[in-house]
Scaffold this active site. Structure first.
Site, PDB file in Angstrom:
ATOM      1  N   ASP A 413       6.154 -42.891 -15.697  1.00 20.64           N
ATOM      2  CA  ASP A 413       5.593 -42.528 -17.012  1.00 20.64           C
ATOM      3  C   ASP A 413       6.477 -41.474 -17.681  1.00 20.64           C
ATOM      4  O   ASP A 413       7.371 -40.903 -17.047  1.00 20.64           O
ATOM      5  CB  ASP A 413       4.171 -41.993 -16.799  1.00 20.64           C
ATOM      6  CG  ASP A 413       3.445 -41.761 -18.111  1.00 20.64           C
ATOM      7  OD1 ASP A 413       3.782 -42.437 -19.109  1.00 20.64           O
ATOM      8  OD2 ASP A 413       2.552 -40.897 -18.147  1.00 20.64           O
ATOM      9  N   GLU A 416      10.620 -41.775 -21.690  1.00 19.34           N
ATOM     10  CA  GLU A 416      11.417 -42.067 -22.907  1.00 19.34           C
ATOM     11  C   GLU A 416      12.682 -41.211 -22.957  1.00 19.34           C
ATOM     12  O   GLU A 416      13.691 -41.735 -23.456  1.00 19.34           O
ATOM     13  CB  GLU A 416      10.553 -41.836 -24.157  1.00 19.34           C
ATOM     14  CG  GLU A 416       9.374 -42.783 -24.272  1.00 19.34           C
ATOM     15  CD  GLU A 416       8.274 -42.530 -23.245  1.00 19.34           C
ATOM     16  OE1 GLU A 416       8.086 -41.365 -22.841  1.00 19.34           O
ATOM     17  OE2 GLU A 416       7.628 -43.498 -22.826  1.00 19.34           O
ATOM     18  N   ASP A 487      -0.231 -45.354 -24.509  1.00 23.82           N
ATOM     19  CA  ASP A 487      -1.485 -44.689 -24.871  1.00 23.82           C
ATOM     20  C   ASP A 487      -2.132 -45.289 -26.108  1.00 23.82           C
ATOM     21  O   ASP A 487      -2.002 -44.783 -27.223  1.00 23.82           O
ATOM     22  CB  ASP A 487      -1.227 -43.191 -25.082  1.00 23.82           C
ATOM     23  CG  ASP A 487      -0.720 -42.539 -23.809  1.00 23.82           C
ATOM     24  OD1 ASP A 487      -0.803 -43.181 -22.741  1.00 23.82           O
ATOM     25  OD2 ASP A 487      -0.229 -41.407 -23.889  1.00 23.82           O
TER      26      ASP A 487
END
Ligand code: GLC
Length: 773
Positions: A413, A416, A487
């Site tokens: 997670d 990015e 999300d």
């Protein structure tokens, strides 16, 4: 003197073109249907395992016409003119892509960019990510534009927001963790998949721009006359895929970037998650309730709070005492454990991972060569330089900590990478395999490189097919990881996004994808959760997840009838689990996804081209979930052919809309007439070694089905340890045959249900055949 010349080179299938002004272009023929065009004056960047297909020895006919050159394969003819414009036609001379030779004409030519910025319209003019196209020092912006016709449509692009057809919007490729709701005006998300499938006069083609710098694809937002790709830096570099059938384009693109590999079979089971199940007791209670309520269930996810102070590759000894024993105990009840891992490593002298990384120079540096620090969950954190092979190796070894604890999957997670003190500056230094570059070039493949490392670590340690879930990705990451869409929120608008987002991810090579069922942020109502599990029930990654601070949304939280409907859906999923597994196996060869938009198989059907709330599972099953509140009927469009209601057998003729009942407990589901689906007996969790019975149901009077079986776990199938079963039913005969017999395990009994009658077949070990009894 000719203005343009073309010559063959020593590299296989590659030609060098010299334009009138001396600039050089390369064209490589990878297969007759895949052409690669690039700026030959700029060295090729590292491939980073994004592209895996190698050029084949393909014949091409090349002609130099003085003011233009042509290069023709059996499928495509490319023409390049003396200034470098490219037109491509197919074998019958129909245009595939045609260079746009006019000027760019922004719709609002009076716009003052500064004023537009102030009005928050910035994302919609010359911006890519945080970058203006022209403002990277020393870089040449790249731009490629093609003509656009009124009835053109676009698909692919990975996880972008909006609708199935991406026409009329502009999208940006700059992996972003943005809390804004994922609606169609949010132009960039966690993943960058610069691959687009175009549909022109009902013929499909593909374009892929492998460059990793921030880029955008404007698909008719700026103009009705052209669409374009541009990037802030990098090199002109793109692939053209011939089609003309959309499954061909998907096959060509995944041939190039890799198909989704066969997963472990249990990963197709239901998974329950929450940020966070805070301690061991809560984890055990949730797992026990799943069993108590007879909800089929295979895995529980541990979010960041299982760690010791959010230090990656640690566990919290107080809240999760005897972690390894907990994992083993859950395993005895058929429950696997998946743990989250973020890239940010806590800046904490004395903490092994931090100390090792600092000692060896494994973390990103700022422009002055100092350790770069930002803030994530653990507070001040540093970021592994995943572009370097040695650092990926180190990370791979770190994953041993989890697998030695019995963990079955790793959930990557915040990769990015996300950071709380503003984005990482463009000049943060990273390694690109063997040389230094900046994050401007590697940001979009940061998660890709992290996934490569995690995959290598899990595979080496366990010998099993690694189960890795990643939030950020680039083209090609599908070879290493499953994805979820990040999300989302518990809103109807975001439930409506599930079908367009997952089907476009599927067209983009990411067959193994899912959404947070019930929604991550905000609070789910019983009705929303119910409709979400219905809409998502065939999403390969089937996981309910929700955020800290939101109301719980496990299947039993709302009582009845939510619980019973949720169970009914999970039972549907588990009974059809072999369909998904068979589709995955086929997908490793064809690149075709499990969840498909209707347009994939009905590309000349105008309704199928734009439908947003129906999808196919494989080619034969069509689902039409309800994605709005307060609905008890809905319109269902059935494409050409005869269809049968999955639940009742009622027949419909396709090519039309029908109004069907869709009360809260009902997922409208249709099966192509004369097809066969595998239906396995119900189990509480997936356990391939114990599978001794399989059923098939014929919808209609005849059909053909091929079923794949292996141990569902490791790579033995790559050495032939698998079986293939062929089920054939015609008007008066039912046949079950083994066409490949490479696995010792066979079903003892196979049932084939035809018109309500069950035909039973038994395996005879001595003859290696199935006989009807
Ligand atoms: C990110 C993830 C989410 C996770 C949370 C805490 O927001 O997208 O799934 O629960 O971080 O780790």
């Amino acid at each position: 003197m000719s203005e343009i010349t073309i010559q063959s080179t020593e590299a296989q299938g590659t030609w060098l073109i010299t334009l009138a002004d001396g600039r050089k272009r390369g064209v490589t023929v990878l297969t007759p249907a895949i052409l690669h065009v690039y700026d030959a004056d700029v060295p090729a960047p590292h491939n980073r395992d994004v592209v895996s297909g190698q050029a084949q020895a393909v014949a091409a006919v090349v002609d130099d016409h003085g003011d233009h050159v042509t290069l023709a394969t059996s499928a495509l003819t490319l023409t390049m003119d003396a200034v470098g414009y490219v037109d491509v036609v197919d074998a019958s001379g129909q245009p595939v892509v045609t260079a746009y030779r006019g000027r760019r004409q922004p719709l609002d030519t009076n716009a003052d960019p500064a004023l537009a910025d102030a009005e928050h319209a910035a994302a919609h003019h010359a911006m890519v990510g945080e970058h203006h196209v022209s403002d990277v020092p020393g870089a040449t912006p790249i731009e490629v534009a093609f003509t656009l016709a009124d009835d053109d449509h676009f698909y692919g692009l990975g996880d972008k927001t909006g609708f199935t057809d991406k026409r009329g919007y502009a999208w940006e490729n700059w992996n972003s963790d943005d809390p804004t709701p994922h609606q169609e005006d949010l132009v960039r998300l966690y993943k960058s998949i610069p691959f687009v499938i175009g549909l022109h006069e009902d013929r499909a083609y593909g374009l892929f721009f492998p460059d990793t710098f921030p880029s955008r694809l404007d698909l008719g937002r700026e103009s009705r006359d052209y669409f374009y790709y541009n990037a802030v830096a990098g090199r002109l570099d793109y692939y053209i895929f011939a089609g003309p059938a959309m499954p061909d384009v998907v096959g060509e693109y995944t041939w190039l970037t890799g198909t989704t590999p066969l997963p472990q079979k249990w990963t197709l089971g239901y998974q329950q998650s929450r940020w966070s199940y805070m301690n061991r007791q809560t984890v055990e209670t949730v797992a026990a309730k799943m069993r108590e309520y007879h909800l089929p269930f295979d895995a529980i996810h541990l979010d960041i709070d299982y760690m010791d102070g959010y230090r990656v590759f640690t566990t919290d000894p107080k809240r999760f005492p005897d972690f390894k024993q907990m994992v083993a105990q859950l395993g005895e009840d058929g429950v696997k454990v998946v743990t989250i891992i973020d890239p940010g490593v806590k800046q904490d002298p004395g903490y092994r991972v931090y100390d090792e990384g600092v000692a060896h120079g494994y973390f990103a540096k700022d422009a002055a060569g100092k350790l770069y620090v930002n803030r994530v969950w653990p507070g001040k954190s540093v970021f592994p330089d995943f572009g370097a092979p040695s650092i990926r190796k180190w990370w791979a070894h770190n994953t041993d900590f989890l697998t030695e604890n019995g963990v079955s999957g790793i959930w990557n997670d915040m990769n990015e990478p996300a950071s709380f003190d503003g984005p990482l500056p463009d000049d943060v230094a990273l390694t690109d395999e063997d040389h230094g570059t900046t994050i401007l070039e590697l940001h979009n493949v940061y998660a890709h490189n992290m996934a490569r490392a995690t995959y290598a670590g899990m595979k080496a340690k366990t010998g099993k097919r690694p189960f890795i879930i990643t939030r950020a990705a680039f083209s090609g990451t599908q070879k290493f990881a499953t994805v979820w869409t990040g999300d989302n929120r518990s809103t109807w608008a975001l439930l409506r996004l599930v079908v367009p987002q997952l089907t476009n991810l599927g067209l983009s090579g990411f067959s193994f994808a899912g959404t947070d069922i019930g929604g991550f942020g905000e609070s789910a109502t019983p009705e929303l959760l119910t409709r979400w599990i219905e809409a998502a029930i065939f999403s390969p990654l089937l996981r309910n997840h929700s955020a800290i601070g939101t109301p719980l949304q496990e299947p039993w939280v709302f009582g009845e009838p939510t619980l019973a409907i949720y169970r009914k859906m999970l039972e549907l999923r588990y009974r059809l689990l072999d369909l998904l597994y068979d589709l995955f196996e086929a997908g490793t060869r064809t690149g075709l996804p499990v969840m498909r938009p209707l347009v994939l198989h009905y590309q000349d059907d105008a309704t199928a081209q734009t439908i947003n709330d129906e999808f196919l599972v494989g080619e034969t099953l069509l689902a039409a979930p309800v994605v709005a509140p307060g609905v008890d009927h809905r319109m269902v469009y059935l494409p050409a052919g005869e269809w049968l209601d999955y639940w009742t057998g009622e027949a419909y003729t396709g090519g039309d809309y029908y109004v069907v009942a869709a009360p809260l407990d009902h997922l409208p589901l249709f099966v192509k007439n004369n097809s066969i689906l595998p239906l396995r007996p119900l189990v509480e969790y997936v356990e391939p070694a114990t599978e001794d019975t399989l059923g098939f149901k014929v919808f209609g009077t005849h059909g053909h089905y091929e079923h794949y079986q292996d141990n569902g776990e490791d790579f033995a199938y790559q050495n032939g340890a698998f079986n293939r079963y062929v089920i054939d039913v015609d008007d008066n005969e039912v046949r079950v045959a083994l066409s490949v017999d490479g696995l010792d395990q066979h079903y003892d009994t196979i049932f084939v249900e035809v018109s309500g009658v069950a035909h039973q077949f038994a395996y005879s070990g001595s003859t290696g055949t199935y006989q009807e009894i």
